[in-house]
Enzyme design. Structure first.
Site, PDB file in Angstrom:
ATOM      1  CE  LYS A  80      -3.714   1.674   3.093  1.00 37.15           C
ATOM      2  NZ  LYS A  80      -4.851   1.345   4.086  1.00 37.15           N
ATOM      3  CB  SER A 155      -8.173   3.382   3.719  1.00 34.95           C
ATOM      4  OG  SER A 155      -7.072   2.472   3.974  1.00 34.95           O
ATOM      5  CB  SER A 179      -7.668   0.283   5.957  1.00 36.19           C
ATOM      6  OG  SER A 179      -8.840   2.009   5.604  1.00 36.19           O
TER       7      SER A 179
HETATM    8  N1  GLN Z   1     -13.096   4.142   6.801  1.00 36.52           N
HETATM    9  C1  GLN Z   1     -12.381   4.286   8.841  1.00 36.52           C
HETATM   10  C2  GLN Z   1     -11.717   5.324   8.222  1.00 36.52           C
HETATM   11  O1  GLN Z   1     -12.202   5.738   7.501  1.00 36.52           O
HETATM   12  C3  GLN Z   1     -11.158   3.075   8.513  1.00 36.52           C
HETATM   13  C4  GLN Z   1      -9.893   3.585   7.770  1.00 36.52           C
HETATM   14  C5  GLN Z   1      -8.457   2.681   7.690  1.00 36.52           C
HETATM   15  O2  GLN Z   1      -8.403   1.311   8.093  1.00 36.52           O
HETATM   16  N2  GLN Z   1      -7.599   2.897   7.244  1.00 36.52           N
HETATM   17  O3  GLN Z   1     -11.225   6.199   9.011  1.00 36.52           O
END
Ligand code: GLN
Length: 504
Positions: A80, A155, A179
């Site tokens: 990532k 994400s 994410s």
């Molecule tokens: N969707 C969650 C957020 O927007 C989790 C994101 C993540 O795990 N990095 O914070």
């Protein structure tokens, strides 16, 4: 002979070690596929073609010299774009870091390479990992390989889309509130969030430091185990990484857990849960009972989900997370000031404060700004006790529920995502609806426990369905073995989307 892209990471590793296929051939096959298909999917933000081919050549040379290749010898993977590498750029899919070259490489990435993996490139994500659809990326939109009009989740959307479209054999993502698991669920691959402290965060660009964790996305559970074995362990560069011994996850994953006790989370498997997702959970539960497990109903009162009069969902976990995560983010992101890191405004500014604010205004996207403002507010004097301190107390209660549950059962079973992959644009206008995408994943991060999402076939419209298994702190070995029991019970067929089937 099976084509390299058709093989699991484990099978490819073995084929390379046996000399049936070279690391160079495997790497070339992936690079060609990226070239052909990633124009439509846009999983990658950067591809390191030359570097990957050089690495592959080194591995082939090592093999020719009779040297051992390592547990991931020659396996092409992606990382990532929030993991620092001393080569290429580390953008976090943000304008503010668009041209940032990190001075060092993240420990997890170093470990992957030490295990013999070939890094193909970096994958797209929501800016600074804030989001659930990868639509917050400032660089590009990533499509779901099952339906290009839908999101891959987020994400780590690029990682999940890449694994599922077979544009890498496996991937590293990061999970702060879901994410890794949520995009894995929406793209039909396996995603594991390890225990907080299991994998070093050194070189992972910080979003919310008490929640962030690096973990693997893979085609199946044994591949996820193989990846975790490679990256887990203590690191002197990360004081929050744990000294707890690392089990050989890859070696034990095929061993079913004798007398497995599975908790079905009452609060998660309720009437408001989508029928097809509920059926997927029941199907997974049946795989486990068929393999000898017993089911127990478990209550996690502080992870309860409430339905408002207008049908909107809410939960303590989501509310608590959006205080803790934004508070930490507002502090972590203070370093991007136009002077130390990243984008600096080209405009003439009057003083240093103007330099900061102008650079930040130009460099950060809307969601990141929203989080910084929320977090700054939660931490501001007079509101700290009312919001931040209170959230920490709720966090403790959520964690205590899990601790009590794991006194009674080995693993918990429930959904990963409240719905299948949604259409691009469906939630971008309403941040709260987007935040609810993580209603089943967020409490795991607050409690620091490990959890895995695994695919359970397709729904009536041909989109992946998934379930989530949760375990106690540092119980990854048990978690992976239980997940493998489900995978085996399902017939363990890898889900391959139309985008991954193109060539034979
Ligand atoms: N969707 C969650 C957020 O927007 C989790 C994101 C993540 O795990 N990095 O914070």
């Amino acid at each position: 002979m099976t084509a390299p892209r058709e093989m699991s990471a484990l099978a490819l590793r073995d084929a390379i070690a046996a000399g049936q296929v070279s690391a160079a051939e495997a790497t070339r096959a992936y690079l060609d596929a990226i070239e052909r298909q990633d124009g439509a999917i846009r999983a990658y933000t950067q591809v390191f073609a030359d570097r990957a081919m050089e690495r592959a050549a080194q591995i082939d040379a090592a093999r020719a010299a009779g040297k051992p290749l390592g547990p991931l010898g020659g396996v092409p993977v992606s990382i990532k774009d929030n993991m620092c590498t001393a080569w290429g750029k580390t953008t976090c899919a943000s304008k503010i870091l668009e041209n940032f070259h990190a001075p060092y490489t993240a420990t997890a990435v170093q470990k992957l390479e030490a295990a013999g993996a070939v890094i193909l490139g970096k994958t797209n994500m929501d800016e600074f990992a804030m989001g659930s659809s990868t639509e917050n990326s400032a660089l590009q939109k990533t499509a779901n390989p099952w339906d290009l009009a839908r999101v891959p989740g987020g994400s780590s959307g690029g990682a999940a889309a890449g694994v599922s479209a077979r544009l890498c054999a496996a991937a590293l993502g990061s999970d702060t509130g879901g994410s890794i698991r949520q995009p894995a669920a929406l793209c039909g691959c396996v995603g594991l969030k390890p225990t907080y402290g299991r994998v070093s965060r050194y070189g992972l660009v910080a979003f919310a430091s008490s929640l962030d964790q690096i973990g693997p996305l893979a085609r199946n559970v044994p591949d996820a185990a193989l990846m975790l074995s490679a990256i887990a362990g203590h690191d002197g560069h990360d004081s929050t990484s744990a000294d707890t011994p690392v089990a050989d996850y890859a070696a034990t994953v095929e061993r079913p857990v004798e007398g497995l006790r599975v908790g079905l989370v009452k609060e998660f498997i309720s009437d408001q849960l989508n029928g097809e997702i509920r059926a997927a959970v029941e199907k997974a539960a049946k795989c486990l009972t068929d393999a000898g497990a017993t089911l127990v109903e478990i209550s996690l009162p502080h992870s309860r989900i409430d339905v408002g009069a207008d049908g909107t969902l809410s939960s303590y976990a989501v509310a608590c997370y959006y205080i803790v995560a934004t508070a930490e983010a507002s502090s972590n992101l203070a370093r991007y000031d136009g002077a130390h890191y990243g984008h600096r405004t080209p405009k003439t500014v009057g003083d240093i404060i103007e330099l900061y604010s102008q650079s930040r205004a130009e460099g950060f996207g809307d969601e990141v700004k929203r989080r910084i403002m929320l977090g700054t507010y939660a931490l501001s004097s007079g509101y700290y006790d009312a919001h931040y301190l209170k959230a920490l107390k709720v966090r403790r209660l959520i964690a205590e529920d899990f601790r009590a549950a794991f006194g009674q059962v080995d693993v918990l079973l429930g959904p990963t995502s409240p719905e299948v992959a949604f259409r691009a644009g469906a939630k971008t206008a309403d941040p709260l609806t987007m935040y609810l995408s993580d209603i089943y994943t967020i409490s795991v991060n607050l409690a620091g426990i490990p959890a895995i999402s695994l695919p359970v076939g397709l729904n009536s419209t041909g989109l992946p369905l998934a379930v989530q298994l949760l375990a106690g702190i540092f119980e990854e070995e048990k978690l992976l073995r239980a997940a493998r029991m489900v995978e085996r019970g399902l017939g363990s067929q890898e889900l391959v989307p139309p985008a991954g089937r193109e060539e034979k």
